[in-house]
Design a protein around this motif. Sequence first.
Motif, PDB file in Angstrom:
ATOM      1  N   GLU A 179      -4.275   0.883   8.287  1.00 10.27           N
ATOM      2  CA  GLU A 179      -4.880  -0.433   8.046  1.00 10.27           C
ATOM      3  C   GLU A 179      -3.850  -1.552   8.100  1.00 10.27           C
ATOM      4  O   GLU A 179      -4.117  -2.624   8.647  1.00 10.27           O
ATOM      5  CB  GLU A 179      -5.585  -0.440   6.694  1.00 10.27           C
ATOM      6  CG  GLU A 179      -6.339  -1.716   6.406  1.00 10.27           C
ATOM      7  CD  GLU A 179      -7.070  -1.639   5.088  1.00 10.27           C
ATOM      8  OE1 GLU A 179      -6.715  -2.414   4.178  1.00 10.27           O
ATOM      9  OE2 GLU A 179      -7.984  -0.799   4.966  1.00 10.27           O
ATOM     10  N   SER A 180      -2.653  -1.328   7.561  1.00  2.00           N
ATOM     11  CA  SER A 180      -1.638  -2.374   7.566  1.00  2.00           C
ATOM     12  C   SER A 180      -1.097  -2.650   8.969  1.00  2.00           C
ATOM     13  O   SER A 180      -0.407  -3.636   9.186  1.00  2.00           O
ATOM     14  CB  SER A 180      -0.496  -2.032   6.616  1.00  2.00           C
ATOM     15  OG  SER A 180       0.141  -0.857   7.024  1.00  2.00           O
ATOM     16  N   TYR A 197      -8.803  -0.789  11.748  1.00  2.00           N
ATOM     17  CA  TYR A 197      -9.837  -0.404  10.790  1.00  2.00           C
ATOM     18  C   TYR A 197     -10.407   0.913  11.279  1.00  2.00           C
ATOM     19  O   TYR A 197     -10.890   1.015  12.391  1.00  2.00           O
ATOM     20  CB  TYR A 197     -10.896  -1.496  10.680  1.00  2.00           C
ATOM     21  CG  TYR A 197     -10.287  -2.811  10.264  1.00  2.00           C
ATOM     22  CD1 TYR A 197      -9.927  -3.025   8.944  1.00  2.00           C
ATOM     23  CD2 TYR A 197     -10.018  -3.803  11.195  1.00  2.00           C
ATOM     24  CE1 TYR A 197      -9.332  -4.212   8.556  1.00  2.00           C
ATOM     25  CE2 TYR A 197      -9.426  -4.994  10.811  1.00  2.00           C
ATOM     26  CZ  TYR A 197      -9.088  -5.197   9.491  1.00  2.00           C
ATOM     27  OH  TYR A 197      -8.487  -6.363   9.105  1.00  2.00           O
ATOM     28  N   SER A 198     -10.320   1.933  10.435  1.00  2.00           N
ATOM     29  CA  SER A 198     -10.613   3.288  10.882  1.00  2.00           C
ATOM     30  C   SER A 198     -11.670   3.967  10.040  1.00  2.00           C
ATOM     31  O   SER A 198     -11.891   3.618   8.888  1.00  2.00           O
ATOM     32  CB  SER A 198      -9.349   4.144  10.828  1.00  2.00           C
ATOM     33  OG  SER A 198      -8.342   3.585  11.605  1.00  2.00           O
ATOM     34  N   SER A 199     -12.282   4.950  10.643  1.00  5.79           N
ATOM     35  CA  SER A 199     -13.139   5.881   9.914  1.00  5.79           C
ATOM     36  C   SER A 199     -12.799   7.275  10.420  1.00  5.79           C
ATOM     37  O   SER A 199     -12.466   7.473  11.589  1.00  5.79           O
ATOM     38  CB  SER A 199     -14.618   5.561  10.129  1.00  5.79           C
ATOM     39  OG  SER A 199     -14.966   5.747  11.475  1.00  5.79           O
ATOM     40  N   ASN A 215      -8.485  -4.942  15.544  1.00  5.78           N
ATOM     41  CA  ASN A 215      -9.109  -6.251  15.385  1.00  5.78           C
ATOM     42  C   ASN A 215      -8.083  -7.327  15.706  1.00  5.78           C
ATOM     43  O   ASN A 215      -7.280  -7.698  14.874  1.00  5.78           O
ATOM     44  CB  ASN A 215      -9.651  -6.421  13.962  1.00  5.78           C
ATOM     45  CG  ASN A 215     -10.605  -7.577  13.856  1.00  5.78           C
ATOM     46  OD1 ASN A 215     -10.915  -8.232  14.843  1.00  5.78           O
ATOM     47  ND2 ASN A 215     -11.077  -7.835  12.658  1.00  5.78           N
ATOM     48  N   GLU A 229      -6.851   6.469   6.500  1.00 11.28           N
ATOM     49  CA  GLU A 229      -7.420   5.176   6.882  1.00 11.28           C
ATOM     50  C   GLU A 229      -6.546   4.034   6.387  1.00 11.28           C
ATOM     51  O   GLU A 229      -6.274   3.077   7.116  1.00 11.28           O
ATOM     52  CB  GLU A 229      -8.840   5.031   6.320  1.00 11.28           C
ATOM     53  CG  GLU A 229      -9.844   5.954   6.965  1.00 11.28           C
ATOM     54  CD  GLU A 229     -11.181   6.004   6.240  1.00 11.28           C
ATOM     55  OE1 GLU A 229     -11.338   5.320   5.205  1.00 11.28           O
ATOM     56  OE2 GLU A 229     -12.060   6.742   6.704  1.00 11.28           O
ATOM     57  N   LEU A 230      -6.093   4.136   5.161  1.00 13.49           N
ATOM     58  CA  LEU A 230      -5.248   3.097   4.572  1.00 13.49           C
ATOM     59  C   LEU A 230      -3.889   3.021   5.254  1.00 13.49           C
ATOM     60  O   LEU A 230      -3.320   1.942   5.403  1.00 13.49           O
ATOM     61  CB  LEU A 230      -5.088   3.364   3.079  1.00 13.49           C
ATOM     62  CG  LEU A 230      -4.507   2.262   2.220  1.00 13.49           C
ATOM     63  CD1 LEU A 230      -5.363   1.002   2.301  1.00 13.49           C
ATOM     64  CD2 LEU A 230      -4.428   2.721   0.776  1.00 13.49           C
ATOM     65  N   SER A 272     -10.702   4.309  15.445  1.00 14.89           N
ATOM     66  CA  SER A 272     -10.051   3.103  14.961  1.00 14.89           C
ATOM     67  C   SER A 272     -10.413   1.926  15.839  1.00 14.89           C
ATOM     68  O   SER A 272     -10.605   2.066  17.047  1.00 14.89           O
ATOM     69  CB  SER A 272      -8.531   3.267  14.958  1.00 14.89           C
ATOM     70  OG  SER A 272      -8.160   4.331  14.125  1.00 14.89           O
ATOM     71  N   ASN A 291       0.795  -1.228   0.000  1.00 16.92           N
ATOM     72  CA  ASN A 291       0.000   0.000   0.000  1.00 16.92           C
ATOM     73  C   ASN A 291       0.828   1.278   0.000  1.00 16.92           C
ATOM     74  O   ASN A 291       0.259   2.368  -0.002  1.00 16.92           O
ATOM     75  CB  ASN A 291      -0.927   0.011   1.222  1.00 16.92           C
ATOM     76  CG  ASN A 291      -1.964  -1.081   1.156  1.00 16.92           C
ATOM     77  OD1 ASN A 291      -2.384  -1.477   0.077  1.00 16.92           O
ATOM     78  ND2 ASN A 291      -2.358  -1.593   2.302  1.00 16.92           N
ATOM     79  N   TYR A 344      -9.168   8.892   3.037  1.00 17.08           N
ATOM     80  CA  TYR A 344      -8.913   7.509   2.640  1.00 17.08           C
ATOM     81  C   TYR A 344      -7.433   7.156   2.819  1.00 17.08           C
ATOM     82  O   TYR A 344      -7.108   6.052   3.247  1.00 17.08           O
ATOM     83  CB  TYR A 344      -9.349   7.265   1.199  1.00 17.08           C
ATOM     84  CG  TYR A 344      -9.136   5.845   0.749  1.00 17.08           C
ATOM     85  CD1 TYR A 344      -9.874   4.797   1.291  1.00 17.08           C
ATOM     86  CD2 TYR A 344      -8.178   5.547  -0.208  1.00 17.08           C
ATOM     87  CE1 TYR A 344      -9.664   3.490   0.898  1.00 17.08           C
ATOM     88  CE2 TYR A 344      -7.960   4.241  -0.613  1.00 17.08           C
ATOM     89  CZ  TYR A 344      -8.706   3.221  -0.060  1.00 17.08           C
ATOM     90  OH  TYR A 344      -8.477   1.930  -0.460  1.00 17.08           O
TER      91      TYR A 344
END
Length: 154
Positions: free
Chosen positions: A94-95, A99-101, A117, A90-91, A114, A75, A87
């Motif tokens: 993610e790695s 998992y975020s908004s 998980n 968030e990305l 965030s 990514n 975006y």
Amino acid sequence: MTDSIQPDNRSALQVAIEQTLDQMIGEVDAKAPLPQLFDGMKTPAQYLPSLAIERGVTDWYARDEENGKRATVKNALTIQSLACSKYGLELSVESLGLYSSIERLSPYVLHMTSELNGGSLTEELLNRVIKRVATYKPARDSISVSIANSEIST
């Protein structure tokens, strides 16, 4: 070796290198797939650090799990091209397994929610999240981050 690209005054070392390369190329099995050197998810593990350098990965940790390293490398270019966007932020996390908004609370103020998980929230992970958010957020914006650990119980 009559078909040489070397000049007539080539050295013995140049001849040896050319002969070795000719032999290696001749031994390549045309049916065998070549390694996917530029795909972060398919490149052989020993080439991941080099690919990370080539892609400009800002935080590389040798002790990370291989899946995390692969996701970071995969990514990297996308994250850089989307830096300063919701975006892209968030990305970028993610790695790391989050998992975020992101929502804009007011002009120049963002809030990232965030969810972790699996795993646990360590001080090292928190510092990495802070570093990534600081690297990829818009320079003029301030951002607050809330991280929750999700579990499912039945």
